[in-house]
Design an enzyme around this catalytic site. Structure first.
Site, PDB file in Angstrom:
ATOM      1  CB  CYS A 115      21.702  21.421  11.826  1.00 21.28           C
ATOM      2  SG  CYS A 115      19.926  21.603  11.797  1.00 21.28           S
ATOM      3  CG  HIS A 252      23.298  22.317  15.504  1.00 20.60           C
ATOM      4  ND1 HIS A 252      22.819  23.550  15.103  1.00 20.60           N
ATOM      5  CD2 HIS A 252      22.326  21.461  15.381  1.00 20.60           C
ATOM      6  CE1 HIS A 252      21.454  23.307  14.669  1.00 20.60           C
ATOM      7  NE2 HIS A 252      21.116  21.852  14.742  1.00 20.60           N
ATOM      8  CG  ASN A 282      17.837  23.599  15.081  1.00 24.35           C
ATOM      9  OD1 ASN A 282      18.826  24.211  14.495  1.00 24.35           O
ATOM     10  ND2 ASN A 282      17.625  22.414  14.986  1.00 24.35           N
TER      11      ASN A 282
HETATM   12  N1  ACO Z   1       3.407  20.871  22.137  1.00 24.64           N
HETATM   13  C1  ACO Z   1       2.750  20.006  22.799  1.00 24.64           C
HETATM   14  N2  ACO Z   1       2.844  18.627  22.541  1.00 24.64           N
HETATM   15  C2  ACO Z   1       3.268  18.258  21.469  1.00 24.64           C
HETATM   16  C3  ACO Z   1       4.173  19.025  20.722  1.00 24.64           C
HETATM   17  C4  ACO Z   1       4.056  20.550  21.010  1.00 24.64           C
HETATM   18  N3  ACO Z   1       4.833  21.614  20.508  1.00 24.64           N
HETATM   19  N4  ACO Z   1       4.943  18.429  19.714  1.00 24.64           N
HETATM   20  C5  ACO Z   1       4.562  17.052  20.091  1.00 24.64           C
HETATM   21  N5  ACO Z   1       3.617  16.982  21.130  1.00 24.64           N
HETATM   22  C6  ACO Z   1       3.163  15.727  21.534  1.00 24.64           C
HETATM   23  C7  ACO Z   1       3.218  14.631  20.537  1.00 24.64           C
HETATM   24  O1  ACO Z   1       1.718  15.001  19.706  1.00 24.64           O
HETATM   25  C8  ACO Z   1       3.068  13.478  21.535  1.00 24.64           C
HETATM   26  O2  ACO Z   1       1.703  13.208  21.874  1.00 24.64           O
HETATM   27  P1  ACO Z   1       1.068  11.857  22.034  1.00 24.64           P
HETATM   28  O3  ACO Z   1       2.046  11.317  23.111  1.00 24.64           O
HETATM   29  O4  ACO Z   1      -0.420  12.153  22.619  1.00 24.64           O
HETATM   30  O5  ACO Z   1       1.018  11.161  20.615  1.00 24.64           O
HETATM   31  C9  ACO Z   1       3.902  13.814  22.707  1.00 24.64           C
HETATM   32  O6  ACO Z   1       3.874  15.268  22.497  1.00 24.64           O
HETATM   33  C10 ACO Z   1       5.336  13.143  22.459  1.00 24.64           C
HETATM   34  O7  ACO Z   1       5.867  13.491  21.359  1.00 24.64           O
HETATM   35  P2  ACO Z   1       7.360  13.094  20.879  1.00 24.64           P
HETATM   36  O8  ACO Z   1       7.684  13.471  19.545  1.00 24.64           O
HETATM   37  O9  ACO Z   1       7.443  11.615  21.442  1.00 24.64           O
HETATM   38  O10 ACO Z   1       8.097  13.926  22.006  1.00 24.64           O
HETATM   39  P3  ACO Z   1       9.655  13.858  22.357  1.00 24.64           P
HETATM   40  O11 ACO Z   1       9.667  13.771  23.805  1.00 24.64           O
HETATM   41  O12 ACO Z   1      10.339  13.076  21.502  1.00 24.64           O
HETATM   42  O13 ACO Z   1       9.983  15.289  22.019  1.00 24.64           O
HETATM   43  C11 ACO Z   1      11.043  16.527  20.380  1.00 24.64           C
HETATM   44  C12 ACO Z   1       9.850  15.839  20.837  1.00 24.64           C
HETATM   45  C13 ACO Z   1      11.518  17.743  21.166  1.00 24.64           C
HETATM   46  C14 ACO Z   1      11.050  16.778  18.861  1.00 24.64           C
HETATM   47  C15 ACO Z   1      12.231  15.454  20.539  1.00 24.64           C
HETATM   48  O14 ACO Z   1      12.122  14.475  19.806  1.00 24.64           O
HETATM   49  C16 ACO Z   1      13.612  16.207  19.943  1.00 24.64           C
HETATM   50  O15 ACO Z   1      14.153  17.156  20.737  1.00 24.64           O
HETATM   51  N6  ACO Z   1      14.230  15.333  19.001  1.00 24.64           N
HETATM   52  C17 ACO Z   1      15.557  16.067  18.314  1.00 24.64           C
HETATM   53  C18 ACO Z   1      15.135  16.678  17.007  1.00 24.64           C
HETATM   54  C19 ACO Z   1      15.989  17.960  17.230  1.00 24.64           C
HETATM   55  O16 ACO Z   1      16.475  18.542  17.849  1.00 24.64           O
HETATM   56  N7  ACO Z   1      15.918  18.278  15.663  1.00 24.64           N
HETATM   57  C20 ACO Z   1      16.552  19.345  15.258  1.00 24.64           C
HETATM   58  C21 ACO Z   1      17.113  19.142  13.835  1.00 24.64           C
HETATM   59  S1  ACO Z   1      18.326  18.018  13.647  1.00 24.64           S
HETATM   60  C22 ACO Z   1      19.454  18.737  14.607  1.00 24.64           C
HETATM   61  O17 ACO Z   1      19.511  19.674  14.560  1.00 24.64           O
HETATM   62  C23 ACO Z   1      20.242  17.673  15.443  1.00 24.64           C
END
Ligand code: ACO
Length: 325
Positions: A115, A252, A282
């Site tokens: 990224c 980004h 993304n």
């Molecule tokens: N739909 C519904 N539920 C979901 C989904 C989905 N697509 N994905 C995960 N869940 C559930 C999980 O199973 C979990 O359930 P549980 O509590 O029963 O176990 C719950 O949602 C919470 O999951 P988390 O992973 O803790 O959710 P979080 O609030 O952290 O959000 C996310 C996830 C959106 C990926 C977040 O962590 C994030 O934005 N991280 C940054 C990652 C990123 O942007 N990466 C891009 C690449 S790196 C970069 O470009 C910087």
């Protein structure tokens, strides 16, 4: 004192035709439009068809940037493509883009910083131009991330999409002051200790397969705000600008909550932050030039605008570029 700066002469972007909405994705994995929008800000992504390769998208974006720059492809002597999803293991996708644009001189190569790839590629091109090793460069960020997603993993497949963007840089004499046009400062960083938080579980040299993207989203989120803010602060110190003196932030496009967090940390008004991720998700190395192209088309970037580009990605890699349009 006269210095050479890399002036941005043109920008272009290209997205695949097919759009996949959050509702479409909810038919493949157990998710909802509401969850995806609330956690990421993404509403849809573009998905490349079988006949749309990373190079196809890159050539289309670069062609638009060259037309806007009013520069003939034969005047380009450097092509860099930032991508983590090359058409093939080799040759480099940049070489295919070079050929696709009808360029037969100079050199072309890929940069792999996921990224952060576009920030890395801009930094490298800037150094080539400042060193007199090239005069005009096409810098492309192009990805077909849909090909490396695990479409059964709802935690990752909802976040990414395909696309490409490009800029044309030209070496121009400037005054050596912070009021100059062109790239004013760059800073790129990496730290391989974080490989396990964001990676692809395959590759030609290990599994002999392409593999799928794996991510610990919560940990990536935690690192992103701190690392991106830190590197932007370094670039501001290098140029003596305060955060609110920047006209536009072109980040980004990973996640709306990361962008909001960075705005809060730097105390920058959210309306200075360009956000396009709702439309294409993304797109890794393509997302900065896609956002830059959007800001240009909306007349938010014009001659004299001071723009900050920033990213973090797998590796981890991260970096920032400050430029005056
Ligand atoms: N739909 C519904 N539920 C979901 C989904 C989905 N697509 N994905 C995960 N869940 C559930 C999980 O199973 C979990 O359930 P549980 O509590 O029963 O176990 C719950 O949602 C919470 O999951 P988390 O992973 O803790 O959710 P979080 O609030 O952290 O959000 C996310 C996830 C959106 C990926 C977040 O962590 C994030 O934005 N991280 C940054 C990652 C990123 O942007 N990466 C891009 C690449 S790196 C970069 O470009 C910087």
């Amino acid at each position: 004192m006269a210095v050479i700066r890399s002036v941005i002469r043109g920008v272009g972007a290209h997205l695949p035709k097919r759009i996949m909405t959050n509702d479409d994705i909810s038919k493949i994995v157990d998710t909802t439009d509401e969850w995806i929008v609330e956690r990421s800000g993404i509403r849809q992504r573009h998905i490349a068809g079988d006949d749309e390769l990373t190079s196809t998208l890159g050539i289309a974006a670069a062609h638009k940037a060259l037309v806007r720059a009013g520069i003939d492809p034969t005047d380009i002597d450097l092509v860099i493509c930032a991508t983590a999803t090359p058409d093939k293991t080799f040759p480099a996708t940049a070489v295919k883009i070079q050929a696709g644009l009808g360029i037969t001189r100079g050199c072309a190569f890929d940069v792999q910083a996921v990224c952060s790839g576009f920030v890395y590629a801009l930094t490298i091109a800037d150094n080539f131009l400042k060193a007199g090793q090239a005069k005009r460069a096409v810098v492309v960020g192009a990805e077909t991330f849909s090909r490396i997603l695990d479409w059964t993993d709802r935690a990752t497949c909802v976040l990414f999409g395909d696309g490409a963007g490009a800029v044309v840089l030209e070496a121009q004499p400037q005054h050596g002051t912070r009021e100059d046009r062109g790239i004013l400062a760059t800073r790129i960083r990496s730290d391989g200790r974080y490989e396990d938080l964001l990676y692809v579980d395959g590759g030609p040299g290990s599994t002999k397969t392409v593999g799928h993207l794996r991510m610990n989203g919560r940990e990536v989120f935690r690192h992103a705000i701190q690392k991106i803010s830190g590197v932007m602060e370094e670039v501001l110190v290098m140029t003596g600008y305060a955060p609110d003196e920047i006209d536009l932030y072109i980040p980004h496009q990973a996640n709306a909550r990361i962008l909001d967090g960075i705005a809060k940390k730097l105390n920058v008004s959210p309306d200075k932050i360009v956000m396009t991720l709702s439309k294409h998700g993304n797109t890794s190395a393509a997302s900065i030039p896609l956002a830059l192209n959007h800001a240009f088309e909306e007349h938010r970037v014009k001659e004299g605008s001071l723009v900050m580009l920033e990213a973090m990605g797998g590796g981890f890699t991260w970096g920032a570029v400050l430029a005056r349009w």
